[in-house]
Design a protein around this motif. Structure first.
Motif, PDB file in Angstrom:
ATOM      1  N   UNK A  15       0.841  -1.191   0.000  1.00 36.61           N
ATOM      2  CA  UNK A  15       0.000   0.000   0.000  1.00 36.61           C
ATOM      3  C   UNK A  15       0.878   1.243   0.000  1.00 36.61           C
ATOM      4  N   UNK A  16       0.548   2.173  -0.880  1.00 32.97           N
ATOM      5  CA  UNK A  16       1.328   3.396  -1.047  1.00 32.97           C
ATOM      6  C   UNK A  16       0.391   4.591  -1.118  1.00 32.97           C
ATOM      7  N   UNK A  17       0.954   5.771  -0.924  1.00 30.77           N
ATOM      8  CA  UNK A  17       0.216   7.013  -1.154  1.00 30.77           C
ATOM      9  C   UNK A  17       1.021   7.900  -2.081  1.00 30.77           C
ATOM     10  N   UNK A  18       0.344   8.598  -3.002  1.00 30.63           N
ATOM     11  CA  UNK A  18       1.062   9.516  -3.879  1.00 30.63           C
ATOM     12  C   UNK A  18       1.677  10.663  -3.078  1.00 30.63           C
ATOM     13  N   UNK A  19       2.734  11.232  -3.620  1.00 23.32           N
ATOM     14  CA  UNK A  19       3.350  12.407  -3.012  1.00 23.32           C
ATOM     15  C   UNK A  19       2.493  13.644  -3.272  1.00 23.32           C
ATOM     16  N   UNK A  79      -4.676  12.845  -4.924  1.00 24.95           N
ATOM     17  CA  UNK A  79      -3.648  13.016  -3.906  1.00 24.95           C
ATOM     18  C   UNK A  79      -3.932  12.228  -2.630  1.00 24.95           C
ATOM     19  N   UNK A  80      -5.191  12.025  -2.267  1.00 26.40           N
ATOM     20  CA  UNK A  80      -5.502  11.307  -1.028  1.00 26.40           C
ATOM     21  C   UNK A  80      -5.733   9.813  -1.225  1.00 26.40           C
ATOM     22  N   UNK A  81      -5.511   9.302  -2.424  1.00 26.48           N
ATOM     23  CA  UNK A  81      -5.723   7.883  -2.678  1.00 26.48           C
ATOM     24  C   UNK A  81      -4.779   7.005  -1.852  1.00 26.48           C
ATOM     25  N   UNK A  82      -5.303   5.863  -1.430  1.00 27.97           N
ATOM     26  CA  UNK A  82      -4.466   4.753  -0.984  1.00 27.97           C
ATOM     27  C   UNK A  82      -4.339   3.817  -2.182  1.00 27.97           C
ATOM     28  N   UNK A 105      -6.951   1.534  -7.106  1.00 25.84           N
ATOM     29  CA  UNK A 105      -7.508   2.498  -6.168  1.00 25.84           C
ATOM     30  C   UNK A 105      -8.982   2.168  -5.951  1.00 25.84           C
ATOM     31  N   UNK A 106      -9.559   2.744  -4.923  1.00 28.10           N
ATOM     32  CA  UNK A 106     -10.982   2.527  -4.663  1.00 28.10           C
ATOM     33  C   UNK A 106     -11.796   3.615  -5.346  1.00 28.10           C
ATOM     34  N   UNK A 110     -15.441   0.222  -4.684  1.00 29.65           N
ATOM     35  CA  UNK A 110     -14.877  -1.006  -5.241  1.00 29.65           C
ATOM     36  C   UNK A 110     -13.467  -0.727  -5.784  1.00 29.65           C
ATOM     37  N   UNK A 111     -12.580  -1.734  -5.776  1.00 26.88           N
ATOM     38  CA  UNK A 111     -11.235  -1.527  -6.333  1.00 26.88           C
ATOM     39  C   UNK A 111     -11.298  -1.358  -7.848  1.00 26.88           C
ATOM     40  N   UNK A 112     -10.447  -0.468  -8.364  1.00 29.68           N
ATOM     41  CA  UNK A 112     -10.385  -0.227  -9.793  1.00 29.68           C
ATOM     42  C   UNK A 112      -8.927  -0.128 -10.220  1.00 29.68           C
ATOM     43  N   UNK A 113      -8.599  -0.801 -11.320  1.00 30.70           N
ATOM     44  CA  UNK A 113      -7.234  -0.738 -11.829  1.00 30.70           C
ATOM     45  C   UNK A 113      -7.010   0.636 -12.449  1.00 30.70           C
ATOM     46  N   UNK A 114      -6.004   1.352 -11.950  1.00 33.04           N
ATOM     47  CA  UNK A 114      -5.734   2.704 -12.420  1.00 33.04           C
ATOM     48  C   UNK A 114      -4.535   2.768 -13.351  1.00 33.04           C
ATOM     49  N   UNK A 115      -3.521   1.936 -13.114  1.00 35.30           N
ATOM     50  CA  UNK A 115      -2.272   2.001 -13.881  1.00 35.30           C
ATOM     51  C   UNK A 115      -1.743   0.592 -14.079  1.00 35.30           C
TER      52      UNK A 115
END
Length: 322
Positions: A15-19, A79-82, A105-106, A110-115
């Motif tokens: 699990x990461x968060x964007x800068x 910016x606030x995504x987990x 990301x959610x 629901x989870x969604x593939x973003x990248x």
């Protein structure tokens, strides 16, 4: 102790968060910081296998280098995504260790593939690094003496271009002559580098980000101008960077950016090529491409794509804009 089987054969999830730095327009994270997340996920994969980058360097004298990133952006990161990052090894050879990375990301509960990203990591022996421990036998064949494009097709350099004695403006003129291209010379600072001397992947991503900005301003499509006039921002759908050779700290890097294709008034793809001149010889150190659309953004993150008008079309094809 390094678990080589896990490093080369097991999927990890982190699990990461964007800068916060990456939220330049509204709350959407730019492509550079999206790629930083991919790199961070792979670093965590190495940590999970007992091979953190710092210890690899300190114990074995081996540097961790991301040498290729090919990322497709399907959903904007905020910016606030987990971000749940899934890293899957895809094999290894003398060009490095290959990975497939998916960022989720959610959205709407629901989870969604973003990248999705294809990446390659090289393990580069470093003469400044100590070797306090023997490298595991399974990793030894993967350690290289220098980053090169061995085993890969390298874009050809016109042999008629001879750089000995040419100043920076002449080098750029030679590399852009007869092309729909923009050239930029930049002295590589220490903060683009790692392991004392060589430019790292994040430095090339910075080059790509900045040369796009300079190109658009040169063509009369400056970012702020289109934001003020139309509420348009560039939106990246894919970026690809491949390191072909090493660029060293404080060398002059020549970055050439050229529009290669405009698709259905919605997308345009550009190429980026990076060079240095050493002993009068032009050396191709990186290549890549980036695909852009334009979009409008409301309420920080919601928006939609727009079609290119005549002004944008003319600028992308190299004609003067009004």
């Amino acid at each position: 102790m390094i678990d080589v089987d896990r490093l080369l054969g097991t999927t990890t999830v982190t699990s990461l968060r964007p800068s916060y730095e990456g939220a330049n327009i509204g709350t959407i994270i730019g492509f550079k910081h999206v790629n930083y997340l991919v790199e961070q996920a792979i670093l965590d994969h190495f940590r999970a296998a007992g091979a953190p980058a710092g210890r690899m360097y300190e114990d074995y004298g081996v540097g961790f280098d991301v040498v290729e990133l090919d990322s497709r952006l399907q959903t904007a990161l905020i910016v606030d995504d987990v971000v749940e990052a899934e890293v899957t090894p895809k094999g290894a050879d003398d060009t490095g260790i290959r990975f497939a990375v998916a960022l989720h990301v959610e959205r709407d509960g629901a989870p969604k593939k973003a990248v999705t990203s294809k990446a390659r990591v090289a393990l580069r022996a470093d003469e400044r690094g100590s070797a306090r421990r023997p490298l595991p036998d399974a990793l030894r064949p993967l350690v290289i003496d220098r980053i090169t494009a061995t085993g890969q097709a390298v874009p050809a350099i016109d042999p008629a271009i001879h750089m000995a004695g040419k100043d920076g403006d002449a080098v750029i003129a030679a590399l852009t002559e007869g092309r729909n291209a923009y050239g930029w010379k930049y002295r590589i600072p220490y903060f683009y580098c790692h392991f004392f001397e060589r430019m790292q992947m994040s430095g090339y991503l910075r080059q790509m980000e900045e040369v796009v900005d300079l190109f658009l301003a040169d063509r009369g499509l400056a970012i702020k101008q289109l934001l003020d006039e139309r509420n348009w921002i560039p939106a990246v759908t894919r970026s690809h960077v491949r390191i072909l050779g090493e660029t060293l700290m404080e060398e002059e890097l020549y970055t050439i950016y050229s529009v290669s294709d405009v698709f259905k008034d919605l997308l345009y793809t550009s190429t980026m090529d990076c060079y240095v001149v050493r002993d009068g010889v032009l050396v191709h150190t990186a290549t890549g491409s980036i695909t852009h659309a334009y979009g409008t953004v409301d309420n920080g993150c919601d928006g939609q794509l727009v079609t290119f008008d005549e002004r944008v079309q003319r600028a992308l094809h190299g004609a003067a804009t009004a």
